[in-house]
Write a protein that holds these residues in place. Structure first.
Motif, PDB file in Angstrom:
ATOM      1  N   GLU A  97       0.770  -1.265  -0.090  1.00 62.49           N
ATOM      2  CA  GLU A  97       0.055   0.241  -0.034  1.00 62.49           C
ATOM      3  C   GLU A  97       0.710   1.432  -0.055  1.00 62.49           C
ATOM      4  O   GLU A  97       0.455   2.301  -0.306  1.00 62.49           O
ATOM      5  CB  GLU A  97      -1.107   0.285   1.139  1.00 62.49           C
ATOM      6  CG  GLU A  97      -1.837  -1.137   1.157  1.00 62.49           C
ATOM      7  CD  GLU A  97      -1.445  -2.627   1.645  1.00 62.49           C
ATOM      8  OE1 GLU A  97      -0.382  -2.553   2.275  1.00 62.49           O
ATOM      9  OE2 GLU A  97      -2.033  -3.484   1.716  1.00 62.49           O
ATOM     10  N   ARG A  99      -1.353   3.297  -3.745  1.00 61.37           N
ATOM     11  CA  ARG A  99      -1.938   4.138  -3.059  1.00 61.37           C
ATOM     12  C   ARG A  99      -2.940   4.763  -3.698  1.00 61.37           C
ATOM     13  O   ARG A  99      -3.968   5.174  -3.443  1.00 61.37           O
ATOM     14  CB  ARG A  99      -1.041   5.118  -2.075  1.00 61.37           C
ATOM     15  CG  ARG A  99      -1.603   5.852  -1.208  1.00 61.37           C
ATOM     16  CD  ARG A  99      -0.583   6.503  -0.387  1.00 61.37           C
ATOM     17  NE  ARG A  99       0.203   7.560  -1.069  1.00 61.37           N
ATOM     18  CZ  ARG A  99       1.469   7.424  -1.526  1.00 61.37           C
ATOM     19  NH1 ARG A  99       2.081   6.413  -1.018  1.00 61.37           N
ATOM     20  NH2 ARG A  99       1.912   8.382  -2.065  1.00 61.37           N
ATOM     21  N   ASP A 147      -6.037   2.617  -4.290  1.00 57.72           N
ATOM     22  CA  ASP A 147      -6.678   1.858  -3.169  1.00 57.72           C
ATOM     23  C   ASP A 147      -8.040   2.505  -3.138  1.00 57.72           C
ATOM     24  O   ASP A 147      -8.813   1.484  -2.425  1.00 57.72           O
ATOM     25  CB  ASP A 147      -5.618   2.343  -2.111  1.00 57.72           C
ATOM     26  CG  ASP A 147      -5.950   1.248  -1.030  1.00 57.72           C
ATOM     27  OD1 ASP A 147      -5.798  -0.070  -1.291  1.00 57.72           O
ATOM     28  OD2 ASP A 147      -6.483   1.709   0.265  1.00 57.72           O
TER      29      ASP A 147
END
Length: 759
Positions: A458, A464, A467
Motif C-alpha cells: 500500500e 496508493r 486503493d
C-alpha cells in the motif's frame, strides 16, 4: 539516526566470495562469485561513506522506501536500483528526439504523451505486458486513471514520480505474462526450466572418460595389435616381477608399414578433434611408449635401441596380461562393455532432448501436465520439468516440487494476487494489480533494526492511488479465509517439524487482511540483530496462546503463564513512534535465565535464549492460527502422525554426525524447534497416544545411538505426560530429566563431545 548493522558480516561475505572466485574450478562458479564479491564491495563502500545505512527501511540515502533495491544475502542493500536499467534499442527509437536529460527520462516522458498513453492503454486492454519489478506498473496506473475520470489522482501520482523519471523504468515490458488459472500455481516458467536444462553440461572428468572409451581405447587396441604382429613366438606377459614370452621387432608383416601410416594419420586426426582426455599422452603410459616407438620405427627396428624394444615388450606384457590379447574373447568382452557405457546418452544430451520437447509451450507460461513431455526421460530430469507444472499447491507438495515451507511461500503469492485483485471491479485494473502484487512479493527483504517493518504494498504510490477504488467483496474475503486455512494445514501436514518461515507468515498476513481476520502473526527474529524489544503483537499472540493451550501438554511442559494482565504496560519507543510490549519482553528475559548458566549480557547466545522464549510463549504462530481459523477439530485427526513425524525428524537431526561446533549447535537449535512443534501437536492427542508416542521416541533414541545424550529430554517429556512439572531450572526432581531448549549461553548438555573440540 537509529542503529546500523555491523560491517563484520559484510566483510565475511566478501572474503568468502573472493576465496570462491579464486579457488573454484568451474568457470561459471567463479564468475558468480566475482559478481557476488562486487556486490559486497559496493555494500562496504556505501557503509563506509554513509550512503548506505544498513538496518533502516530506507537504507539508500535520499531514496524513498518504495524503490526496489538490489539486496544481497542477509538483507544488505547494495545501493543499486533494480528498475534502473538501460533502454533497449526499440525503446530508444520511441523517444530519440524527446525532451529529458537521460534516455530513461525521455522514454518516461514519452509515455505521458498522447502516443505513449495510447500504447499503455493498448497494453492494458490486451494484457500484453509484463511487470518484472513493481515500478513497471507506475505509468500504466497513470494511463488508467486518466482514462477513467481520475485526472487529479493521475497528476498527483506523476508529481510524486517526477524526481525519478530520469533513472527508473516506470513502464512495463512488452509481451504477455500468462498466470495460472484459479487455484493453480507453478514454481517456474517453461522458459526458466528450458534454460536450466539447456545449461546442463558434461563434467570434464566424464567427458574425458567417454572420449577415452570411444576414441582412445580403440586406437590403443590397434596400436597394440600393430606391435603384437612383430612378436616372434608367444606374446609377452607378466610373471610376478618378470616378463615372459617373445620379443617384438622380430618379424615384420608385409602390410605393417601401411597399417602404421594409417594409424598415425588416424591418431593425428583424433588428437585434433578430441581434446577432453589427456591420459594417453602421459609419458609413462603404455599408450605413449608404444606411440613414441611407432614414430621412431618406419620400416624396421634399426632406429630403435635395445632399451626401446625392452619398453615395447614391457608395455605389451602389461596390457596383454591385464586385458588379454588383441582379438581375444576377454579383451573383446571388455571393449563391448565399455562401448555400451559410452553409447549411453549423457545427462547433458538427455537434458537437451527434454528441453526441445518444451519448445512447443509458451516460454512465460507453465505446463498443463508432466506426461506431455516426460516420455522416457530419467526421473531426476522429470523432477526439473515438474517445476513448471501448473497444478494445485497440494499436488506440487505431493510431487515433491514444493519441498519446504519457504518454497511454499514463493508460490502462494500467485493465488494471493488473484484474491486481492478480485476487489477491483475493473478487469484491466484487477489484472494490473495482480501482476504488481506478484512483482512486489519478489522483492527481497531488507535487514531491519529498531523494530522497523518491511515496506507494504500500500506504500507504493501507484497502488496508493488506486486503493480508494478497491471494494471489499464478501466472496473474496471468504476465498481468502479458505486459502489461509488450507495453506496452514498443508504446511503443517507437509512440513510438521519446521516453524513457518517469515516469507510465509507475511503472505498469510496479507490473506488474513483480505479475509478480515485480525491475527497477530509474529516473525522469526535473528539473534544477531535483536535489540531487546518486542512490538505489541507479540504480547497479543502470547495472550491467545495462553488461552488456547491452557491445560495442555504444551502449557505444562513450557510452564506457560496462565493469564496476562488485562492492561499491558506499554512503553512507547519514541524514536520510532512504535508501541513496544515491555512486559512481554521482561517475561521472556526472566524465563531465559534457565538457559543462561554462563552470564553473557548482549551476546548473540543470550539474545537467542530470549528469542526462544518469545517463540515458546507464542508457539511461533501455531496457536494464533489454530484459534483464529478454528482448526482444532481438523488438526486433531492428524496430530498423532504430525507429532511422531516431528519427533522422528528431531532424532534424525541430532543423530547426524558433525565435528564442527557451530554446525552441532545449529542442529540442536533446529531439533529443539521441531521438538516444540511436536509438543504442540501432541497437545491435541489423548493421554494414551501421548504415552505411546513417548515410548516410540525412547526406542528411536536408543536405535540412533543417542541414549546417553538425549535420554534426559525423553525422561522430562515422559514426566510431564504423566502430569508432572519441571522445576524452575527446567529439571525433574525425582529423575535425571530436563526440559529441552535449543539455546544456551553455556555448553549445551546435548552437545556431542566431538563437536565440542572443534571451534
Amino acid at each position: 539516526m537509529g542503529h546500523t548493522a555491523s560491517e563484520g558480516y559484510a566483510y565475511g561475505q566478501l572474503e568468502r566470495a573472493v576465496h570462491t572466485a579464486a579457488a573454484a574450478k568451474d568457470g561459471a562458479t567463479r564468475q558468480r562469485a566475482r559478481a557476488k564479491a562486487d556486490r559486497w564491495r559496493e555494500v562496504l563502500a556505501g557503509m563506509a561513506d554513509g550512503s548506505l545505512r544498513i538496518g533502516s527501511r530506507v537504507p539508500v540515502a535520499g531514496t524513498p522506501a518504495w524503490v526496489t533495491l538490489e539486496v544481497a544475502h542477509g538483507g544488505f542493500a547494495t545501493g543499486r536500483f533494480l528498475a534502473e536499467v538501460p533502454l533497449s534499442p526499440a525503446e530508444v527509437a520511441l523517444c530519440a528526439d524527446g525532451p529529458g536529460t537521460t534516455d530513461r527520462e525521455r522514454l518516461n516522458l514519452w509515455y505521458l504523451t498522447d502516443a505513449g498513453l495510447g500504447t499503455l492503454r493498448a497494453m492494458l486492454a490486451s494484457e500484453s505486458y509484463r511487470i518484472e519489478v513493481p515500478e513497471d506498473a507506475a505509468l500504466p496506473v497513470v494511463a488508467w486513471l486518466l482514462d477513467h475520470g481520475h485526472a487529479e489522482a493521475a497528476l498527483d501520482l506523476v508529481a510524486e514520480l517526477r524526481p525519478y523519471l530520469r533513472r527508473l523504468r516506470l513502464a512495463p515490458l512488452p509481451g504477455a505474462a500468462p498466470r495460472p488459472a484459479g487455484a493453480l500455481v507453478r514454481l517456474s516458467t517453461v522458459g526458466e526450466v528450458r534454460g536450466s536444462l539447456g545449461s546442463a553440461s558434461t563434467p570434464p572428468a566424464v567427458a574425458a572418460m567417454l572420449e577415452t572409451l570411444k576414441v582412445w581405447h580403440p586406437l590403443f587396441d590397434r596400436l597394440v595389435a600393430l606391435w603384437c604382429d612383430t612378436v616372434k613366438g608367444d606374446l609377452p606377459r607378466l610373471a610376478e616381477n618378470d616378463v615372459t614370452g617373445g620379443w617384438p621387432c622380430r618379424t615384420w608383416p608385409a602390410d605393417w608399414t601401411q597399417r602404421r601410416a594409417q594409424w598415425l594419420a588416424d591418431y593425428a586426426s583424433a588428437s585434433a578433434r578430441h581434446t577432453a582426455s589427456k591420459a594417453h599422452t602421459h609419458p609413462k603410459s603404455n599408450f605413449a611408449r608404444l606411440h613414441r616407438a611407432l614414430l621412431a620405427c618406419e620400416r624396421d627396428s634399426t632406429e630403435l635401441t635395445g632399451r626401446d624394444v625392452g619398453w615395447i615388450r614391457r608395455a605389451l606384457a602389461n596390457t596383454v596380461t591385464k586385458h588379454g590379447e588383441p582379438g581375444s574373447e576377454p579383451r573383446a568382452a571388455l571393449r563391448a562393455l565399455q562401448a555400451a557405457v559410452a553409447a549411453r546418452p549423457t545427462h547433458a544430451a538427455l537434458a537437451a532432448a527434454l528441453a526441445e520437447r518444451l519448445d512447443r509451450f509458451p516460454a512465460d507460461g507453465g505446463l498443463p501436465s508432466i506426461e506431455a513431455v516426460a516420455g522416457d526421460a530419467p526421473a531426476h530430469l522429470v523432477a526439473k520439468v515438474a517445476r513448471a507444472l501448473e497444478a494445485p499447491i497440494e499436488e506440487l507438495v505431493a510431487r515433491n516440487v514444493i519441498t519446504s515451507a519457504d518454497v511454499l511461500a514463493t508460490v502462494l503469492p500467485q493465488i494471493t494476487a488473484q484474491l486481492l485483485a478480485a476487489n477491483f471491479d475493473n478487469e484491466q485494473l484487477s489484472t494490473l494489480y495482480a501482476q504488481t502484487y506478484a512483482a512486489f512479493r519478489r522483492r527481497r527483504s531488507l535487514l531491519l533494526l529498531d523494530l522497523e517493518h518491511q515496506i507494504r504494498i500500500e506504500e507504493l504510490p501507484w497502488v496508493r492511488a488506486i486503493d480508494p477504488l478497491r471494494a471489499r467483496r464478501p466472496d473474496a474475503a471468504r476465498a481468502a479465509r479458505q486459502t489461509v486455512a488450507q495453506t496452514v494445514l498443508l504446511a503443517l501436514n507437509a512440513f510438521p517439524h519446521a516453524i513457518l518461515p517469515n516469507t510465509l507468515v507475511r503472505e498469510l498476513g496479507a490473506l488474513a487482511k483480505q479475509a478480515e481476520l485480525p491475527m497477530p502473526l509474529v516473525e522469526e527474529v535473528a539473534a544477531d540483530i535483536f535489540m531487546g524489544r518486542f512490538t505489541a503483537k507479540w504480547r497479543a499472540a502470547a495472550e491467545i496462546t495462553s488461552r488456547t493451550m491452557a491445560g495442555t501438554l504444551y502449557a505444562r511442559y513450557y510452564d506457560l503463564p496462565q493469564s496476562w494482565p488485562s492492561t499491558p504496560r506499554p512503553r512507547p519507543f519514541r524514536a520510532l513512534a512504535k508501541r513496544t510490549a515491555d512486559e512481554f519482553a521482561d517475561v521472556c528475559v526472566a524465563r531465559a535465565s534457565e538457559a543462561q548458566p554462563a552470564h553473557r549480557p548482549r551476546s548473540v547466545a543470550a539474545n537467542g535464549t530470549v528469542l526462544e522464549q518469545s517463540q515458546i510463549l507464542t508457539t511461533q504462530n501455531l496457536a494464533v492460527l489454530v484459534h483464529t481459523l478454528d482448526l482444532r477439530s481438523r488438526l486433531r485427526a492428524s496430530a498423532p502422525a504430525l507429532a511422531a513425524e516431528s519427533l522422528k525428524w528431531t532424532v534424525t537431526r541430532l543423530a547426524t554426525r558433525t565435528d564442527h561446533h557451530h554446525a552441532a549447535l545449529q542442529a540442536i537449535k533446529n531439533a529443539a524447534y521441531a521438538w516444540r512443534q511436536a509438543l504442540f501437536f501432541l497437545s491435541f492427542c489423548d493421554a494414551d497416544t501421548q504415552r505411546a508416542t513417548v515410548g516410540q521416541l525412547a526406542e528411536q533414541v536408543t536405535r540412533a545411538g543417542l541414549a546417553e545424550r538425549f535420554t534426559p529430554a525423553v525422561t522430562g517429556l515422559a514426566h510431564v505426560v504423566e502430569g508432572g512439572w519441571f522445576t524452575p531450572g527446567g529439571q525433574v526432581d525425582s529423575a535425571a530429566g530436563r526440559r529441552f531448549l535449543g539455546w544456551t549461553t553455556g555448553r549445551h548438555w546435548c552437545l556431542p563431545d566431538a563437536a565440542d573440540h572443534v571451534r
